[in-house]
Scaffold this motif. Structure first.
Motif, PDB file in Angstrom:
ATOM      1  N   HIS A 272      46.891  34.352  29.407  1.00 48.43           N
ATOM      2  CA  HIS A 272      46.330  34.870  28.167  1.00 48.43           C
ATOM      3  C   HIS A 272      44.810  34.750  28.058  1.00 48.43           C
ATOM      4  O   HIS A 272      44.222  35.392  27.173  1.00 48.43           O
ATOM      5  N   VAL A 273      44.165  33.961  28.908  1.00 51.29           N
ATOM      6  CA  VAL A 273      42.714  33.774  28.804  1.00 51.29           C
ATOM      7  C   VAL A 273      41.965  34.424  29.964  1.00 51.29           C
ATOM      8  O   VAL A 273      41.003  35.171  29.754  1.00 51.29           O
TER       9      VAL A 273
ATOM     10  N   PRO B 195      42.548  36.977  31.926  1.00 52.44           N
ATOM     11  CA  PRO B 195      42.377  38.433  31.943  1.00 52.44           C
ATOM     12  C   PRO B 195      41.245  38.941  31.061  1.00 52.44           C
ATOM     13  O   PRO B 195      40.786  40.071  31.229  1.00 52.44           O
ATOM     14  N   ARG B 196      40.755  38.118  30.129  1.00 52.41           N
ATOM     15  CA  ARG B 196      39.660  38.537  29.262  1.00 52.41           C
ATOM     16  C   ARG B 196      38.294  38.380  29.920  1.00 52.41           C
ATOM     17  O   ARG B 196      37.283  38.824  29.369  1.00 52.41           O
ATOM     18  N   VAL B 197      38.254  37.744  31.089  1.00 50.77           N
ATOM     19  CA  VAL B 197      36.974  37.477  31.744  1.00 50.77           C
ATOM     20  C   VAL B 197      36.426  38.731  32.415  1.00 50.77           C
ATOM     21  O   VAL B 197      35.287  39.130  32.189  1.00 50.77           O
ATOM     22  N   CYS B 198      37.243  39.376  33.251  1.00 50.77           N
ATOM     23  CA  CYS B 198      36.794  40.557  33.974  1.00 50.77           C
ATOM     24  C   CYS B 198      38.004  41.301  34.523  1.00 50.77           C
ATOM     25  O   CYS B 198      39.129  40.797  34.523  1.00 50.77           O
ATOM     26  N   HIS B 199      37.755  42.510  35.031  1.00 49.67           N
ATOM     27  CA  HIS B 199      38.847  43.337  35.549  1.00 49.67           C
ATOM     28  C   HIS B 199      39.460  42.750  36.811  1.00 49.67           C
ATOM     29  O   HIS B 199      40.658  42.925  37.071  1.00 49.67           O
ATOM     30  N   THR B 200      38.677  42.061  37.600  1.00 53.53           N
ATOM     31  CA  THR B 200      39.204  41.468  38.828  1.00 53.53           C
ATOM     32  C   THR B 200      40.305  40.461  38.515  1.00 53.53           C
ATOM     33  O   THR B 200      41.393  40.493  39.116  1.00 53.53           O
ATOM     34  N   LEU B 201      40.052  39.571  37.563  1.00 52.00           N
ATOM     35  CA  LEU B 201      41.074  38.586  37.189  1.00 52.00           C
ATOM     36  C   LEU B 201      42.222  39.249  36.436  1.00 52.00           C
ATOM     37  O   LEU B 201      43.374  38.813  36.557  1.00 52.00           O
ATOM     38  N   LEU B 202      41.929  40.290  35.671  1.00 47.96           N
ATOM     39  CA  LEU B 202      42.998  41.000  34.973  1.00 47.96           C
ATOM     40  C   LEU B 202      43.995  41.589  35.966  1.00 47.96           C
ATOM     41  O   LEU B 202      45.212  41.433  35.820  1.00 47.96           O
ATOM     42  N   ASN B 203      43.485  42.244  36.999  1.00 46.68           N
ATOM     43  CA  ASN B 203      44.376  42.840  38.000  1.00 46.68           C
ATOM     44  C   ASN B 203      45.143  41.780  38.772  1.00 46.68           C
ATOM     45  O   ASN B 203      46.300  41.986  39.147  1.00 46.68           O
ATOM     46  N   LEU B 204      44.511  40.643  38.989  1.00 45.83           N
ATOM     47  CA  LEU B 204      45.169  39.569  39.722  1.00 45.83           C
ATOM     48  C   LEU B 204      46.301  38.958  38.904  1.00 45.83           C
ATOM     49  O   LEU B 204      47.392  38.694  39.421  1.00 45.83           O
ATOM     50  N   VAL B 205      46.067  38.777  37.599  1.00 46.93           N
ATOM     51  CA  VAL B 205      47.025  38.082  36.749  1.00 46.93           C
ATOM     52  C   VAL B 205      48.212  38.964  36.386  1.00 46.93           C
ATOM     53  O   VAL B 205      49.329  38.475  36.234  1.00 46.93           O
ATOM     54  N   ARG B 206      48.012  40.250  36.239  1.00 44.76           N
ATOM     55  CA  ARG B 206      49.113  41.108  35.794  1.00 44.76           C
ATOM     56  C   ARG B 206      50.020  41.545  36.941  1.00 44.76           C
ATOM     57  O   ARG B 206      50.971  42.287  36.715  1.00 44.76           O
ATOM     58  N   ASP B 207      49.758  41.090  38.139  1.00 46.45           N
ATOM     59  CA  ASP B 207      50.616  41.397  39.285  1.00 46.45           C
ATOM     60  C   ASP B 207      51.868  40.518  39.230  1.00 46.45           C
ATOM     61  O   ASP B 207      51.785  39.285  39.215  1.00 46.45           O
ATOM     62  N   ARG B 208      53.064  41.118  39.191  1.00 47.66           N
ATOM     63  CA  ARG B 208      54.315  40.371  39.092  1.00 47.66           C
ATOM     64  C   ARG B 208      54.522  39.469  40.302  1.00 47.66           C
ATOM     65  O   ARG B 208      55.116  38.389  40.199  1.00 47.66           O
ATOM     66  N   VAL B 209      54.039  39.906  41.464  1.00 48.29           N
ATOM     67  CA  VAL B 209      54.202  39.091  42.665  1.00 48.29           C
ATOM     68  C   VAL B 209      53.460  37.768  42.525  1.00 48.29           C
ATOM     69  O   VAL B 209      53.912  36.721  42.992  1.00 48.29           O
ATOM     70  N   THR B 210      52.315  37.794  41.837  1.00 47.22           N
ATOM     71  CA  THR B 210      51.558  36.570  41.603  1.00 47.22           C
ATOM     72  C   THR B 210      52.416  35.526  40.892  1.00 47.22           C
ATOM     73  O   THR B 210      52.464  34.356  41.292  1.00 47.22           O
TER      74      THR B 210
END
Length: 436
Positions: free
Chosen positions: A103-104, A106-121
């Protein structure tokens, strides 16, 4: 050629940039891409990488940069956190709280957003935590982030054999064995049903604050009569259903009330009208001991060793499964149905397009019949007449992380919010409050 006088002639003007437009903040994604292109990309054969000049140009020379502009140019090339490979970023995130990561970050930048929303992660993170096959039954849209958060909270709450969990014993309220418990309103209120034919309402917000105010009221007697109370109106009774046989189990939803009785019947009422009797079916050849309902099915278990799935929409029996034992308790979170039997075993059924199939059976250490079960995405609780409550991780097979013994048989369990409550044959409610 002589330049006209201006700000550049005043030495103090170099230190005063208050009139300049504010410079835009550097983009972390752009910095990461620039770093990868400059440092991590392999150099072309035969070409040496460009080197920065050893001496800077004089201040008055053409092409000279102001100090602030020079720093800005250097920041793009400075290695940062986002320049790390995804594998290292995931390793760093593994040491952070799962709720914070989801929840926190993904608000930093698009790179972390894409990393966090990946189900495999999240799948990799969960499997790393439990180190066992999980979940027992997996569907395509399994909520891996929510499961991972609940798993980590569950493991944290019961770490070191539950050393940080608060325990309370509510012994005043019933004068016979307590057979059932139900948590309401996020765990703030609790209902208990006893063989003294009373239903008690408890306010668990008063635990450790005002012990004399925990027991709110006795709602009335119970036998073959079903009574309905409005919790929003301070437990005022608003309905009563008179039956002909003892009620052994029930399931409530806003649109239906389903009861299982000693006379082998499953009966459906509409609590919004009257309440009104909708249908009554004799689905078993013996007493109905366990019952669940959702918007599609009514699932009942009986002493006749059968599990019956009734289709509410088609108004007919969808399945009848013959088992080697009879079920005493069930917990359902689609598509997983977990049930405990009279031999101390756990059984997991999978709902595949409305067809239930037994997929796994487990021995989780109980020496007698399992009387209560509560299963969720990341937690599993069981009680037994062997006088224990066991806390598990719902893996394949379940891993027991804590066992609490009692002086009497335990007849049921419920968990919601930060509270876990068990019904005791010793006239008490056993309560555990989980610490954040």
């Amino acid at each position: 050629m002589e330049l006209p006088p201006g700000r550049c002639d005043d030495p103090r003007s170099w230190d005063d940039d208050s009139d300049l437009e504010p410079e835009p903040e550097p983009d972390p994604d752009a910095q990461a891409k620039a770093y990868v292109a400059r440092v991590l990309s392999p150099p072309k054969m035969g070409l040496a990488p460009p080197r920065a000049p050893l001496l800077s140009a004089p201040a008055g020379a053409p092409g000279a940069l102001e100090p602030r502009a020079a720093l800005k140019g250097q920041a793009v090339g400075v290695p940062g956190l986002l320049s790390l490979p995804p594998e290292l970023l995931l390793e760093i995130c593994a040491y952070l709280d799962a709720h914070f990561v989801l929840h926190v970050l993904p608000r930093v930048c698009h790179t972390l957003l894409n990393l966090v929303r990946d189900r495999v992660t999240w799948r990799l993170r969960a499997q790393r935590r439990v180190r066992a096959p999980y979940p027992v039954v997996e569907e395509e849209d399994f909520d891996w982030p929510a499961a991972c958060i609940e798993l980590e909270q569950h493991l944290s709450h019961w770490a070191e054999d539950g050393r940080r969990v608060e325990y309370f014993c509510l012994a005043d309220g019933h004068f016979a064995s307590i057979d059932s418990v139900l948590l309401l309103q996020g765990g703030t209120l609790c209902l208990s049903g006893s063989r003294d034919r009373n239903v008690n309402l408890w306010d668990l917000r008063q635990l450790g604050v005002e012990p004399s105010r925990v027991l709110v009221k006795a709602l009335g007697t119970q036998n073959s009569t079903h009574k309905l109370w409005d919790m929003a109106a301070d437990g005022q009774q608003f309905g009563e259903i008179k039956g002909k046989a003892a009620v052994l189990c029930l399931s409530y939803r806003p649109d239906i009330l389903v009861t299982g009785t000693y006379d082998k019947k499953v009966t459906v009422y509409d609590p919004r009208v009257g309440p009104a009797l909708l249908k009554s079916r004799r689905l078993h050849s013996s007493a109905v001991l366990a019952l669940l309902a959702d918007d599609r099915h009514i699932i009942s278990g009986s002493e006749d060793h059968t599990l019956v799935v009734f289709d509410r929409r088609a108004n007919s029996v969808l399945q009848r499964l013959q088992l080697d034992s009879y079920l005493l308790c069930m917990s359902y979170q689609r598509p997983q149905l977990w049930a405990g039997d009279n031999q101390g075993l756990l059984h997991v059924f999978a709902n595949h397009d409305g067809c239930f199939q037994l997929v796994r059976s487990f021995d989780v250490g109980h020496r007698s019949q399992i009387t209560g079960i509560k299963h969720s995405l990341g937690a599993l609780y069981t009680t037994s007449t062997d006088k224990t409550v066991r806390v598990h991780v719902p893996t394949d097979p379940p891993r027991t992380i804590c066992t609490r013994s009692h002086h009497n048989a335990l007849n049921g369990i419920c968990a919601e919010g930060d509270l876990v409550v068990a019904a005791s044959g010793g006239l008490s409610l056993e309560v555990w409050r989980l610490q954040a």
